[in-house]
Design a protein around this motif. Sequence first.
Motif, PDB file in Angstrom:
ATOM      1  N   GLN A  60     -48.206 -36.423  65.551  1.00 12.75           N
ATOM      2  CA  GLN A  60     -47.582 -37.411  66.423  1.00 12.75           C
ATOM      3  C   GLN A  60     -48.010 -37.114  67.846  1.00 12.75           C
ATOM      4  O   GLN A  60     -47.902 -35.979  68.331  1.00 12.75           O
ATOM      5  N   GLU A  97     -42.970 -45.434  63.609  1.00 16.11           N
ATOM      6  CA  GLU A  97     -42.397 -44.427  62.700  1.00 16.11           C
ATOM      7  C   GLU A  97     -42.872 -44.600  61.250  1.00 16.11           C
ATOM      8  O   GLU A  97     -42.160 -44.273  60.311  1.00 16.11           O
ATOM      9  N   THR A 138     -41.248 -36.628  62.407  1.00 17.47           N
ATOM     10  CA  THR A 138     -41.398 -37.178  63.753  1.00 17.47           C
ATOM     11  C   THR A 138     -40.271 -36.684  64.659  1.00 17.47           C
ATOM     12  O   THR A 138     -39.271 -36.119  64.200  1.00 17.47           O
ATOM     13  N   ARG A 139     -40.428 -36.911  65.948  1.00 15.93           N
ATOM     14  CA  ARG A 139     -39.408 -36.482  66.897  1.00 15.93           C
ATOM     15  C   ARG A 139     -38.095 -37.225  66.686  1.00 15.93           C
ATOM     16  O   ARG A 139     -37.033 -36.733  67.062  1.00 15.93           O
ATOM     17  N   ASP A 174     -47.397 -47.131  65.041  1.00 16.44           N
ATOM     18  CA  ASP A 174     -46.638 -47.071  66.290  1.00 16.44           C
ATOM     19  C   ASP A 174     -45.155 -47.339  66.072  1.00 16.44           C
ATOM     20  O   ASP A 174     -44.411 -47.549  67.034  1.00 16.44           O
ATOM     21  N   GLY A 226     -45.734 -41.102  70.973  1.00 20.31           N
ATOM     22  CA  GLY A 226     -44.967 -41.456  69.790  1.00 20.31           C
ATOM     23  C   GLY A 226     -45.819 -41.973  68.656  1.00 20.31           C
ATOM     24  O   GLY A 226     -45.360 -42.058  67.501  1.00 20.31           O
ATOM     25  N   ARG A 227     -47.075 -42.323  68.951  1.00 20.36           N
ATOM     26  CA  ARG A 227     -47.986 -42.810  67.914  1.00 20.36           C
ATOM     27  C   ARG A 227     -48.245 -41.740  66.868  1.00 20.36           C
ATOM     28  O   ARG A 227     -48.319 -40.546  67.176  1.00 20.36           O
ATOM     29  N   ILE A 228     -48.371 -42.173  65.612  1.00 21.68           N
ATOM     30  CA  ILE A 228     -48.667 -41.272  64.493  1.00 21.68           C
ATOM     31  C   ILE A 228     -50.090 -41.554  64.030  1.00 21.68           C
ATOM     32  O   ILE A 228     -50.479 -42.715  63.837  1.00 21.68           O
TER      33      ILE A 228
END
Length: 397
Positions: free
Chosen positions: A188, A219, A124-125, A217, A192-194
């Motif tokens: 992602q 991480e 993730t970011r 939502d 930000g949702r995965i």
Amino acid sequence: MVEHVEEMQMSILKRFSSLLGLALFVVAHGPLAQAADTPPTGMRSMQVKDRKETISIFVDDRANALPVSFVGPFVHLRDGGILTVSKDDVQISLDRGATWSAKRQPATVDGKPYKRGDAALLRTRDGTLLWTFANESEFVGTGPLTSPEAAKARMPLYVQRSVDEGNTWLPPQLVLDGYTGSTRSIIQLRSGRIVAAVPHVTFERPTRWRSVCVISDDEGKTWQKGQVVDPKFAWPSRPNGDLHDGVRAGTMAEFADGRLWMLLSYRRQCETFSTDGGLNWADATDVKSSYTTSQLHTLARLKSGRLARLWVELGAERTKENPQAGARLCLAFTADDGKTWSPTATLVHRTGISSMKEAGRCVHSAEVFEVAAGELWLTLHRPDVRITIHEQDFVGK
């Protein structure tokens, strides 16, 4: 002397007859099929492993061999390293795949065994690593999915998290129970949702594969299940269904307008869209394409903003005179979210396969990894094809 002249005349007549017969055959049947060991234009031969044997395939001249033994998936680490998973091992390379160091995961966690099947990876970011896999240790097989005992089949989906660049991993978290398959698409969104697309079997009659997304939502700490994608036109015609019916979870990409696009395929290829981040999906529709045998799609958003699409095309050269079914790995790029595409390139071409069913097994599922801006690693789950290409060689300057 006369006998020698007569022999020469007979030889000339035989050659003429042979050429005349060949010409008549071409007129009646079209050009002769290309020999299996003759590379098509723009391609060259390459020796690769397929299970326990070495085979010859054709690859695009613009592709170079990639000296990496793993198929992926791969993700970047903060220090410039590359991480991949291989069953229960985490492999890390600090030299662009030349060497790898293994960090084995525990076979059991709190006494529960885990055997990680085909996986999807995401960094993730914010730097969290997410490893999704079906736990083969919990596999319960019941024979054909059409049998009365099929509803007892089980192979649930788990997600495992790392917050320290893959050095340690938190215990696996059960995300989806029941019988799941290979999950290879996890992305992602800009919010930000995965979102991870999961193939899932339903045992209500007719038995079939469906697609469902699991969504986080936070991480990957908690997950919710989205709407099941189950297009009725992909249902089996038989009353009890079959192992290969329905649609497998496909591959996803987020468009500039916020829509989420999912490509699915099994017996038929189709697409669907979500406007709420994967929770709900529109009715699936057939993909309008000349590639009626396309399946096993892979989508990857590149640093250039383009979207790369890979897919397997079966039986492209199949004719009445030449019934053998070849298999190709194809590639195209779009810079406008699918409105227009670059010319299709055949990256890998495997010939001499006896049937469409076998062709579908012989070129199977691609992974895409952008190791540097515009430089792509492309790997196949079968056969052991490992190549690298440059985006600009296919889309121009």
